[in-house]
Write a protein that holds these residues in place. Structure first.
Motif, PDB file in Angstrom:
ATOM      1  N   LEU A 162       0.839  -1.197   0.000  1.00  0.00           N
ATOM      2  CA  LEU A 162       0.000   0.000   0.000  1.00  0.00           C
ATOM      3  C   LEU A 162       0.872   1.244   0.000  1.00  0.00           C
ATOM      4  O   LEU A 162       1.761   1.400   0.830  1.00  0.00           O
ATOM      5  CB  LEU A 162      -0.929   0.013   1.221  1.00  0.00           C
ATOM      6  N   GLN A 163       0.623   2.138  -0.947  1.00  0.00           N
ATOM      7  CA  GLN A 163       1.379   3.389  -1.046  1.00  0.00           C
ATOM      8  C   GLN A 163       0.620   4.566  -0.446  1.00  0.00           C
ATOM      9  O   GLN A 163       1.210   5.564  -0.074  1.00  0.00           O
ATOM     10  CB  GLN A 163       1.700   3.700  -2.517  1.00  0.00           C
ATOM     11  N   MET A 164      -0.703   4.431  -0.378  1.00  0.00           N
ATOM     12  CA  MET A 164      -1.544   5.504   0.148  1.00  0.00           C
ATOM     13  C   MET A 164      -1.246   5.716   1.629  1.00  0.00           C
ATOM     14  O   MET A 164      -1.076   4.765   2.375  1.00  0.00           O
ATOM     15  CB  MET A 164      -3.008   5.090  -0.030  1.00  0.00           C
ATOM     16  N   GLN A 165      -1.180   6.980   2.033  1.00  0.00           N
ATOM     17  CA  GLN A 165      -0.940   7.275   3.445  1.00  0.00           C
ATOM     18  C   GLN A 165      -2.215   7.032   4.240  1.00  0.00           C
ATOM     19  O   GLN A 165      -3.303   7.424   3.832  1.00  0.00           O
ATOM     20  CB  GLN A 165      -0.481   8.723   3.626  1.00  0.00           C
ATOM     21  N   VAL A 166      -2.066   6.348   5.368  1.00  0.00           N
ATOM     22  CA  VAL A 166      -3.192   6.082   6.255  1.00  0.00           C
ATOM     23  C   VAL A 166      -2.955   6.845   7.545  1.00  0.00           C
ATOM     24  O   VAL A 166      -1.930   6.673   8.187  1.00  0.00           O
ATOM     25  CB  VAL A 166      -3.325   4.568   6.548  1.00  0.00           C
ATOM     26  N   ARG A 167      -3.910   7.704   7.878  1.00  0.00           N
ATOM     27  CA  ARG A 167      -3.804   8.468   9.120  1.00  0.00           C
ATOM     28  C   ARG A 167      -4.979   8.123  10.012  1.00  0.00           C
ATOM     29  O   ARG A 167      -6.114   8.073   9.567  1.00  0.00           O
ATOM     30  CB  ARG A 167      -3.797   9.970   8.823  1.00  0.00           C
ATOM     31  N   PHE A 168      -4.670   7.907  11.277  1.00  0.00           N
ATOM     32  CA  PHE A 168      -5.703   7.563  12.242  1.00  0.00           C
ATOM     33  C   PHE A 168      -6.140   8.804  13.008  1.00  0.00           C
ATOM     34  O   PHE A 168      -5.351   9.725  13.213  1.00  0.00           O
ATOM     35  CB  PHE A 168      -5.187   6.498  13.213  1.00  0.00           C
ATOM     36  N   ASN A 169      -7.386   8.807  13.437  1.00  0.00           N
ATOM     37  CA  ASN A 169      -7.936   9.909  14.214  1.00  0.00           C
ATOM     38  C   ASN A 169      -7.242   9.947  15.576  1.00  0.00           C
ATOM     39  O   ASN A 169      -7.432   9.040  16.395  1.00  0.00           O
ATOM     40  CB  ASN A 169      -9.448   9.719  14.370  1.00  0.00           C
ATOM     41  N   PRO A 170      -6.435  10.978  15.858  1.00  0.00           N
ATOM     42  CA  PRO A 170      -5.663  11.010  17.103  1.00  0.00           C
ATOM     43  C   PRO A 170      -6.531  11.119  18.361  1.00  0.00           C
ATOM     44  O   PRO A 170      -6.160  10.609  19.416  1.00  0.00           O
ATOM     45  CB  PRO A 170      -4.764  12.234  16.950  1.00  0.00           C
ATOM     46  N   LYS A 171      -7.688  11.741  18.264  1.00  0.00           N
ATOM     47  CA  LYS A 171      -8.554  11.905  19.438  1.00  0.00           C
ATOM     48  C   LYS A 171      -9.082  10.563  19.954  1.00  0.00           C
ATOM     49  O   LYS A 171      -9.281  10.389  21.152  1.00  0.00           O
ATOM     50  CB  LYS A 171      -9.718  12.834  19.104  1.00  0.00           C
ATOM     51  N   LEU A 172      -9.312   9.629  19.042  1.00  0.00           N
ATOM     52  CA  LEU A 172      -9.858   8.330  19.450  1.00  0.00           C
ATOM     53  C   LEU A 172      -8.829   7.450  20.163  1.00  0.00           C
ATOM     54  O   LEU A 172      -9.198   6.554  20.918  1.00  0.00           O
ATOM     55  CB  LEU A 172     -10.417   7.582  18.236  1.00  0.00           C
ATOM     56  N   LYS A 173      -7.545   7.714  19.916  1.00  0.00           N
ATOM     57  CA  LYS A 173      -6.497   6.881  20.519  1.00  0.00           C
ATOM     58  C   LYS A 173      -6.538   6.915  22.050  1.00  0.00           C
ATOM     59  O   LYS A 173      -6.228   5.926  22.691  1.00  0.00           O
ATOM     60  CB  LYS A 173      -5.108   7.302  20.031  1.00  0.00           C
ATOM     61  N   GLU A 174      -6.947   8.037  22.606  1.00  0.00           N
ATOM     62  CA  GLU A 174      -7.036   8.148  24.078  1.00  0.00           C
ATOM     63  C   GLU A 174      -8.065   7.179  24.635  1.00  0.00           C
ATOM     64  O   GLU A 174      -7.987   6.794  25.797  1.00  0.00           O
ATOM     65  CB  GLU A 174      -7.399   9.584  24.494  1.00  0.00           C
ATOM     66  N   GLU A 175      -9.038   6.802  23.797  1.00  0.00           N
ATOM     67  CA  GLU A 175     -10.060   5.839  24.211  1.00  0.00           C
ATOM     68  C   GLU A 175      -9.648   4.412  23.844  1.00  0.00           C
ATOM     69  O   GLU A 175     -10.415   3.476  24.056  1.00  0.00           O
ATOM     70  CB  GLU A 175     -11.390   6.187  23.548  1.00  0.00           C
ATOM     71  N   GLY A 176      -8.469   4.282  23.231  1.00  0.00           N
ATOM     72  CA  GLY A 176      -8.002   2.972  22.804  1.00  0.00           C
ATOM     73  C   GLY A 176      -8.634   2.531  21.504  1.00  0.00           C
ATOM     74  O   GLY A 176      -8.638   1.344  21.178  1.00  0.00           O
ATOM     75  N   LEU A 177      -9.163   3.478  20.719  1.00  0.00           N
ATOM     76  CA  LEU A 177      -9.810   3.155  19.448  1.00  0.00           C
ATOM     77  C   LEU A 177      -8.992   3.669  18.282  1.00  0.00           C
ATOM     78  O   LEU A 177      -8.363   4.723  18.381  1.00  0.00           O
ATOM     79  CB  LEU A 177     -11.211   3.768  19.401  1.00  0.00           C
ATOM     80  N   LEU A 178      -9.015   2.907  17.190  1.00  0.00           N
ATOM     81  CA  LEU A 178      -8.325   3.318  15.978  1.00  0.00           C
ATOM     82  C   LEU A 178      -9.326   3.391  14.849  1.00  0.00           C
ATOM     83  O   LEU A 178     -10.048   2.432  14.584  1.00  0.00           O
ATOM     84  CB  LEU A 178      -7.229   2.303  15.611  1.00  0.00           C
TER      85      LEU A 178
END
Length: 182
Positions: A162-178
């Motif tokens: 995969l060449q496309m950049q994947v970015r995760f929502n940083p706010k959800l990480k505090e809840e342990g969610l990606l």
């Protein structure tokens, strides 16, 4: 394109590689309304869904279930119609002869953010459960668990080309969610 009277057979549609030779997802479905069927490496049906933006949904599923996303079949429609989308989805499930595993007991893994807390290691759990930890420390531990799981997913996607950049929502990480940031 499907109409109410013309639902294509799933078998009549061509398999499209989930990740093409350039490492990209099928961009022709950006902003397209439609129904899609996702297949594993052996072309075994895993999940059928519909979306107002097929491309974004395919991206979400790839991140959530990369081990099952190798091939896709798509039928698009011009105007949003939940009735038509559901008719196509049900027709394809009936054609398959059984409910795909991703539409049954494992549906949450396909449609919801990844719960990194479910993938916590025994060491991380022991650290989290330490009675001296305050709420902020516990949030940091969960955030680090989410970062570890994120790194594992990104490594797997990179290995798939995969060449496309994947970015995760940083706010959800505090809840342990990606979840992929739109």
């Amino acid at each position: 394109m499907a109409t109410e009277t013309n639902i294509p057979n799933l078998t009549s549609l061509e398999y499209i590689p989930y990740i093409d030779e350039n490492g990209e997802l099928p961009e022709q479905y950006q902003g397209k309304i439609g129904v899609y069927a996702i297949f594993d490496q052996d072309k075994t049906l895993q999940f059928i869904g519909y979306s107002r933006d097929v491309f974004l949904s395919l991206r979400q599923h790839l991140v959530r279930q990369p081990q099952y996303c190798y091939w896709v079949k798509v039928e698009t429609i011009e105007r949003p119609s939940r009735k038509i989308l559901e008719e196509i989805e049900q027709a394809w499930i009936a054609e398959n002869g059984s409910l795909p595993i991703g539409n049954g007991e494992n549906k949450e893994k396909w449609i919801s953010p990844i719960d990194a807390k479910a993938l916590i290691t025994p060491e991380e759990q022991a650290n989290y459960d330490n009675p001296v930890n305050d709420e902020m420390t516990k949030i940091k531990i969960i955030k680090n668990v989410a970062r570890r799981v994120e790194a594992e997913i990104l490594k797997e996607l990179e290995a798939r080309g995969l060449q496309m950049q994947v970015r995760f929502n940083p706010k959800l990480k505090e809840e342990g969610l990606l979840d992929v940031k739109s």
